[in-house]
Design a protein around this motif. Structure first.
Motif, PDB file in Angstrom:
ATOM      1  N   PHE A  42      -2.904   5.588  -6.973  1.00  0.00           N
ATOM      2  CA  PHE A  42      -2.426   6.920  -7.357  1.00  0.00           C
ATOM      3  C   PHE A  42      -2.768   7.958  -6.283  1.00  0.00           C
ATOM      4  N   ALA A  43      -4.017   7.952  -5.809  1.00  0.00           N
ATOM      5  CA  ALA A  43      -4.468   8.975  -4.867  1.00  0.00           C
ATOM      6  C   ALA A  43      -3.763   8.857  -3.519  1.00  0.00           C
ATOM      7  N   TRP A  44      -3.706   7.661  -2.958  1.00  0.00           N
ATOM      8  CA  TRP A  44      -3.108   7.499  -1.633  1.00  0.00           C
ATOM      9  C   TRP A  44      -1.609   7.779  -1.667  1.00  0.00           C
ATOM     10  N   ASP A  45      -0.959   7.402  -2.745  1.00  0.00           N
ATOM     11  CA  ASP A  45       0.481   7.656  -2.849  1.00  0.00           C
ATOM     12  C   ASP A  45       0.784   9.142  -2.934  1.00  0.00           C
ATOM     13  N   ARG A  46      -0.208   9.943  -3.271  1.00  0.00           N
ATOM     14  CA  ARG A  46      -0.007  11.383  -3.411  1.00  0.00           C
ATOM     15  C   ARG A  46      -0.777  12.178  -2.362  1.00  0.00           C
ATOM     16  N   GLY A  47      -1.134  11.497  -1.298  1.00  0.00           N
ATOM     17  CA  GLY A  47      -1.668  12.205  -0.133  1.00  0.00           C
ATOM     18  C   GLY A  47      -3.158  12.369  -0.069  1.00  0.00           C
ATOM     19  N   TYR A  48      -3.892  11.873  -1.086  1.00  0.00           N
ATOM     20  CA  TYR A  48      -5.350  12.000  -1.055  1.00  0.00           C
ATOM     21  C   TYR A  48      -5.944  10.724  -0.458  1.00  0.00           C
ATOM     22  N   THR A  49      -6.363  10.796   0.806  1.00  0.00           N
ATOM     23  CA  THR A  49      -6.919   9.628   1.506  1.00  0.00           C
ATOM     24  C   THR A  49      -8.315   9.933   2.039  1.00  0.00           C
ATOM     25  N   ASP A  50      -8.992  10.897   1.431  1.00  0.00           N
ATOM     26  CA  ASP A  50     -10.292  11.323   1.939  1.00  0.00           C
ATOM     27  C   ASP A  50     -11.412  10.326   1.647  1.00  0.00           C
ATOM     28  N   ASN A  51     -11.321   9.616   0.534  1.00  0.00           N
ATOM     29  CA  ASN A  51     -12.438   8.765   0.122  1.00  0.00           C
ATOM     30  C   ASN A  51     -12.318   7.381   0.750  1.00  0.00           C
ATOM     31  N   LEU A  52     -12.623   7.293   2.033  1.00  0.00           N
ATOM     32  CA  LEU A  52     -12.507   6.022   2.750  1.00  0.00           C
ATOM     33  C   LEU A  52     -13.614   5.044   2.397  1.00  0.00           C
ATOM     34  N   ALA A  53     -14.650   5.513   1.714  1.00  0.00           N
ATOM     35  CA  ALA A  53     -15.713   4.597   1.283  1.00  0.00           C
ATOM     36  C   ALA A  53     -15.240   3.707   0.151  1.00  0.00           C
ATOM     37  N   ALA A  54     -14.224   4.156  -0.601  1.00  0.00           N
ATOM     38  CA  ALA A  54     -13.740   3.392  -1.751  1.00  0.00           C
ATOM     39  C   ALA A  54     -12.379   2.763  -1.515  1.00  0.00           C
ATOM     40  N   CYS A  55     -11.509   3.431  -0.785  1.00  0.00           N
ATOM     41  CA  CYS A  55     -10.122   2.988  -0.656  1.00  0.00           C
ATOM     42  C   CYS A  55      -9.714   2.820   0.802  1.00  0.00           C
ATOM     43  N   GLY A  56      -8.726   1.986   1.020  1.00  0.00           N
ATOM     44  CA  GLY A  56      -8.181   1.776   2.349  1.00  0.00           C
ATOM     45  C   GLY A  56      -6.764   1.250   2.247  1.00  0.00           C
ATOM     46  N   SER A  57      -6.229   0.827   3.361  1.00  0.00           N
ATOM     47  CA  SER A  57      -4.834   0.373   3.393  1.00  0.00           C
ATOM     48  C   SER A  57      -4.693  -1.142   3.394  1.00  0.00           C
ATOM     49  N   ASP A  58      -5.803  -1.866   3.253  1.00  0.00           N
ATOM     50  CA  ASP A  58      -5.767  -3.322   3.303  1.00  0.00           C
ATOM     51  C   ASP A  58      -5.494  -3.892   1.918  1.00  0.00           C
ATOM     52  N   PRO A  59      -4.340  -4.561   1.720  1.00  0.00           N
ATOM     53  CA  PRO A  59      -4.016  -5.119   0.396  1.00  0.00           C
ATOM     54  C   PRO A  59      -5.014  -6.161  -0.090  1.00  0.00           C
ATOM     55  N   ALA A  60      -5.830  -6.707   0.814  1.00  0.00           N
ATOM     56  CA  ALA A  60      -6.808  -7.717   0.400  1.00  0.00           C
ATOM     57  C   ALA A  60      -7.765  -7.172  -0.652  1.00  0.00           C
ATOM     58  N   GLY A  61      -7.939  -5.850  -0.671  1.00  0.00           N
ATOM     59  CA  GLY A  61      -8.848  -5.248  -1.640  1.00  0.00           C
ATOM     60  C   GLY A  61      -8.392  -5.383  -3.074  1.00  0.00           C
ATOM     61  N   ALA A  62      -7.092  -5.615  -3.261  1.00  0.00           N
ATOM     62  CA  ALA A  62      -6.559  -5.771  -4.624  1.00  0.00           C
ATOM     63  C   ALA A  62      -6.311  -7.228  -4.980  1.00  0.00           C
ATOM     64  N   ALA A  63      -6.640  -8.126  -4.064  1.00  0.00           N
ATOM     65  CA  ALA A  63      -6.407  -9.551  -4.322  1.00  0.00           C
ATOM     66  C   ALA A  63      -7.195 -10.018  -5.536  1.00  0.00           C
TER      67      ALA A  63
END
Length: 555
Positions: free
Chosen positions: A532-553
């Motif tokens: 939800f956050a990244w799709d709406r432009g909030y990418t500040d919390n790099l400690a929790a989220c990233g662009s690697d799909p492996a995180g949702a595997a």
């Protein structure tokens, strides 16, 4: 009619409206949370409130003298701050019988709290059993003005209703006997025996316990129970409903979040393993706002469609039974568990109109999938199940309409792996949100909390002035919750909604994909928030989220 004649009629009508005010409570095991802070209590209360629950019935054991005063004080402080209700349910079985003086003192101390639930001005008080101490209650009531609705289930409806001081009754008979589904006959017996006095009806989703310390190793059939009992509530129409329970991990009928702080209960009970860990039940709360509103008012609207599914992750004959039997062998005929519980995947969907349902296990579609129950008029809760036979692997339940997906839940795998221990007869529960006012469908998985075991926002359908507009979360969730909750996406358990108001439209979609970082503890609980956050432009919390799909595997 003159005013003097009209006043008694008006007073009677007002009294009747007060008596008939319905409420839903959840049974809360205070003895399981001695380490809870006031903030921990507030977190549970906030989750319960967003689920439509009015209050907690505080189960307090007589012998827990070291923890009761502190825990009760924190519970009431938290409830007062959250405008939530509590009442005492004195447990006469767990650690021995209560002293009448101690019961009186607790009621006197807390009945004036703004959080104490009052019935027509009287503090509501209940028990778990206590049939050897029924004679104490006329004096307790005289000293406290309590409105007394005990659980005297061991006496049966008629004998319980005849006990001294009884103003109403609560029944603990929430599960079926043997290889049968639960009926509402016992509830109707209580209503008849009470002759107009209030009945508090029990609703429970499951029962399995293996606690040698307390000589308990049994189960009762859950299966369709969560759906069936709420339909029976609509039929019986009791004054009160009590959900059994919010947090009794030891008996597997919890609907609240999993907290490792409560896992010591398995040590106290001498359990051979922790059968709650990795077995979330959060999904059972997903439709509570809808069904509670329907129970209270006779109708409810659907702002967001969704799906809930539950099942055991091992077939009944895959592992050693662990000595577990079906039924309570002390007063019922015991059966092998596999003869009572069904190797099925159960599912319910909250839908505005008819839709199709499909289930696959290990990537293979099951045949014979259909709804067992459909709501009149097409809008409401649909329910069904399917036997999975020899199929093994990840479970996927999909609801679709006119070729388009409404909601999809990807659940834990069904396996023959016994993990070196006996069968786990507990249920795994997952949920998925569908189209509506919240973001696109998300799924749940068995991720150990904190922060959450679900990515589905189990909150009441938003309406004007009731949308979440501010929220908070702990640790890595802080920034994500602050951002997402502002736009009414505030997943219960992961985030806490701290302010409600008129819904705020989220920023437009950017198409940017966000996933939990692989090394984040409980990463599957972040899937929905990161997306939800990244799709709406909030990418500040790099400690929790990233662009690697492996995180949702695997989520």
């Amino acid at each position: 009619m003159r005013l003097q004649q009209l006043l008694p009629v008006l007073a009677a009508l007002m009294g009747a409206s007060l008596v008939e005010a319905k409420a839903v409570f959840a049974h809360y095991m205070v003895g399981n949370v001695p380490s809870f802070s006031q903030a921990d209590w507030e977190k549970d209360i906030e989750i319960a409130k967003t689920s439509g629950i009015d209050g907690f019935a505080l189960n307090v054991a007589a012998g827990d003298t070291a923890n009761n005063p502190s825990s009760i004080q924190k519970a009431f402080a938290a409830a007062e701050s959250k405008n939530f209700k509590l009442f005492f349910s004195f447990d006469y079985e767990g650690w021995g019988a209560w002293n009448a003086g101690d019961v009186t003192n607790y009621i006197k101390q807390y009945k004036t709290s703004s959080a104490y639930f009052l019935r027509n001005g009287q503090p509501l008080v209940s028990t778990f059993e206590g049939v050897q101490n029924t004679g104490d209650w006329p004096a307790i009531k005289s000293a406290t003005n309590a409105f007394f609705i005990p659980d005297y289930s061991s006496k049966g409806a008629s004998d319980a209703a005849a006990q001294p001081g009884v103003d109403g009754l609560f029944s603990w008979d929430a599960w079926p006997e043997g290889a049968h589904d639960k009926s509402s006959q016992v509830d109707k017996d209580y209503v008849s025996a009470l002759g107009g006095k209030p009945y508090m009806m029990p609703v429970s989703p499951w029962f399995f316990t293996n606690m040698p310390t307390y000589n308990k190793n049994r189960l009762w059939r859950g299966d369709d129970l969560w759906y069936d009992r709420w339909q029976q509530v609509l039929d019986v129409n009791p004054e009160y409903v009590e959900i059994v329970t919010w947090n009794d991990y030891g008996e597997s009928h919890y609907i609240g979040p999993l907290y490792p702080a409560q896992y010591p209960v398995f040590g106290y009970g001498g359990s051979p393993y922790n059968y709650a860990e990795g077995m979330p039940h959060d999904g059972w709360r997903a439709f509570l706002p809808y069904i509670i509103q329907k129970y209270k008012t006779g109708s409810a609207s659907i702002a967001q469609e969704g799906l809930v599914s539950w099942y055991r992750t091992q077939p009944g004959t895959a592992c050693d039974t662990g000595g577990t039997v079906a039924n309570d062998k002390n007063y019922q005929t015991p059966y092998p568990p596999a003869e009572v519980v069904q190797d099925k995947i159960f599912f319910s969907a909250l839908l505005n109109s008819a839709a199709d349902v499909a289930v696959s296990v290990g990537g293979v579609s099951l045949s014979g999938v259909s709804w067992r129950n459909t709501p009149s008029g097409g809008s409401g809760i649909y329910h069904g199940s399917v036997a999975y036979g020899g199929s093994r692997g990840d479970v996927v339940v999909t609801v679709s309409r006119n070729g388009g997906q409404v909601a999809q839940m990807k659940g834990a795998a069904i396996t023959n792996d016994c993990k070196g221990r006996a069968e786990n007869w507990n249920a795994w529960v997952g949920s998925a949100s569908g189209s509506g006012t919240n973001p696109p469908p998300t799924t749940t998985t068995a991720a150990p909390p904190p922060p959450s075991t679900t990515t589905d926002p189990a909150q009441p359908p938003p309406s004007t002035g009731d949308a979440c507009v501010e929220g908070a979360g702990d640790g890595n969730l802080g920034g994500l919750c602050s951002f997402a909750c502002h736009y009414n996406y505030c997943p219960a358990g992961a985030c806490r909604c701290t302010k409600r108001g008129s819904a705020v439209s989220p920023p437009p979609s950017t198409g940017q994909k966000g996933y939990p970082n692989v090394n984040v503890p409980g990463r599957c609980g972040y899937v929905g928030l990161c997306s939800f956050a990244w799709d709406r432009g909030y990418t500040d919390n790099l400690a929790a989220c990233g662009s690697d799909p492996a995180g949702a595997a695997g989520c």
